[in-house]
Design an enzyme around this catalytic site. Structure first.
Site, short mmCIF file in Angstrom:
data_model
loop_
_atom_site.label_atom_id
_atom_site.label_comp_id
_atom_site.label_asym_id
_atom_site.label_seq_id
_atom_site.Cartn_x
_atom_site.Cartn_y
_atom_site.Cartn_z
N ASP A 183 -24.75 12.57 48.68
CA ASP A 183 -24.05 13.77 48.23
C ASP A 183 -22.84 13.44 47.36
OD1 ASP A 183 -23.64 16.68 48.34
OD2 ASP A 183 -21.83 16.19 49.47
N ARG A 184 -22.31 12.21 47.48
CA ARG A 184 -21.15 11.82 46.69
C ARG A 184 -21.51 11.51 45.24
NH1 ARG A 184 -16.40 13.38 48.90
NH2 ARG A 184 -16.40 12.96 51.12
N LEU A 264 -20.18 23.19 47.75
CA LEU A 264 -20.01 23.67 46.38
C LEU A 264 -20.04 22.54 45.35
CD1 LEU A 264 -17.15 26.25 47.03
CD2 LEU A 264 -19.55 26.74 46.58
N ARG A 265 -20.34 21.32 45.81
CA ARG A 265 -20.35 20.22 44.84
C ARG A 265 -21.41 20.44 43.76
NH1 ARG A 265 -19.57 16.23 49.19
NH2 ARG A 265 -17.38 15.66 49.18
N GLY A 266 -22.55 20.98 44.15
CA GLY A 266 -23.62 21.23 43.17
C GLY A 266 -23.18 22.16 42.06
#
Length: 337
Positions: A183-184, A264-266
């Site tokens: 995910d990072r 919300l990273r996407g």
């Protein structure tokens, strides 16, 4: 893969690239070639952390104290650092070590910088990242999240900036990546072996030419390399002027919502990547096509999946993207054509 790497050099805040694919497809070669495309950066002379002479967020505490006292540090130029993180590295080698004896005897913080210090404002490359020890993964997660590396030893604490573009590569056959680390990575690219015999022959011939006369081969491609470098520099300078329409931002977030992407990273990465590709092509407005070209790279590794499944090939992301943006499915477009 090349697009994802270039976009990260234009805007490092995208968060790096994870490149997974077959053995012998040029992943490592391409990543290591990236450093030669980047312009030189200004650093504080003789500073082990590559501190920025003007940006306080990228300064070590010593340089901050120096500038706060009204002094102007000496400035030098250096190539953007490209640091390899080997699989067998110890935590001390990655984070740095404190010489306790010297600290006690002389009363100074004797710090030996590690790989994270060398990678500040550069690229940290982890080959076979899916085989990395868990404790090193945790160290990378902390630094990637905060932009700082803190070393605590025997009551002595030292911290320094550690802002880097995290680039990883690996072969999915050798093991999966921990979801927290996956995910990072801002973007995820999949590489497959070329099937077209003509292209394979071309690749073999290019490699043979390089092996026989490396200097002549490099000279032949100098102009193309310089043109691409100039394009990247112009994009870095123009990135702040790129706009993305509010409706397009809403649609990006709707795609992420319908795909059930955690967090919300996407959304953030998709917006940044779309702006970077517009800047790369010399435009100031993001188009739907810009989003189409980057959204799969930004979201495919963030989808919730069955433990027995591999990472989505991109079909699911592409299908939802077309539905949200009101575009015909690829199959329908083929039939219409």
């Amino acid at each position: 893969m090349k697009l994802a790497l270039i976009l990260n050099t234009i805007d490092p805040r995208i968060g790096g690239v994870m490149i997974m694919g077959d053995r012998g497809t040029g992943k490592t070669t391409t990543i290591r070639a990236l450093a030669n495309l980047l312009p030189e950066i200004n650093v504080v002379a003789d500073d082990p952390f590559n501190s920025d002479p003007t940006d306080p967020e990228l300064m070590s505490d010593e340089v901050k104290a120096l500038t706060a006292s009204g002094q102007t540090p000496a400035i030098a130029q250096m190539q953007v650092p490209m640091v390899d993180l080997p699989l067998g590295a110890t935590e001390d080698r990655v984070c740095g070590t404190i010489d306790i004896e010297k600290a006690l005897a002389e009363g100074v913080k004797a710090f030996e910088p590690g790989l994270l210090a060398k990678a500040n404002r550069g690229i940290l490359y982890v080959d076979e990242v899916n085989l990395l020890d868990d404790h090193l993964v945790d160290v990378l997660l902390d630094s990637a999240a905060s932009g700082w590396n803190t070393v605590e030893r025997e009551g002595i604490s030292i911290r320094h900036p550690a802002r880097f573009v995290l680039v990883g590569s690996g072969n999915p056959e050798e093991g999966e990546l921990r979801p927290q680390l996956l995910d990072r990575f801002g973007m995820h690219a999949e590489i497959h072996t070329v099937k077209d015999p003509t292209l394979r022959v071309q690749i073999v011939e290019e490699r043979s030419q390089f092996d026989q006369e490396p200097n002549a081969y490099l000279d032949n491609h100098t102009d193309n390399q310089k043109a691409l470098q100039d394009q990247i520099v112009n994009a870095q300078n123009n990135l702040a002027n790129v706009n993305i329409d509010h409706e397009l931002r809403v649609n990006i977030s709707q795609v992420c919502s319908e795909l059930d992407v955690d967090g919300l990273r996407g959304d953030i990465v998709s917006n940044r990547a779309a702006k970077a590709i517009a800047a790369f092509e010399g435009r100031t407005e993001v188009t739907v096509d810009d989003i189409r070209r980057v959204i799969t790279l930004c979201l495919r590794h963030r989808l919730r999946k069955d433990p027995l499944e591999s990472i989505d090939s991109g079909y699911k992301v592409s299908k939802v993207f077309r539905q949200v943006f009101g575009l015909p499915d690829e199959e329908e477009a083929d039939i219409a054509a």
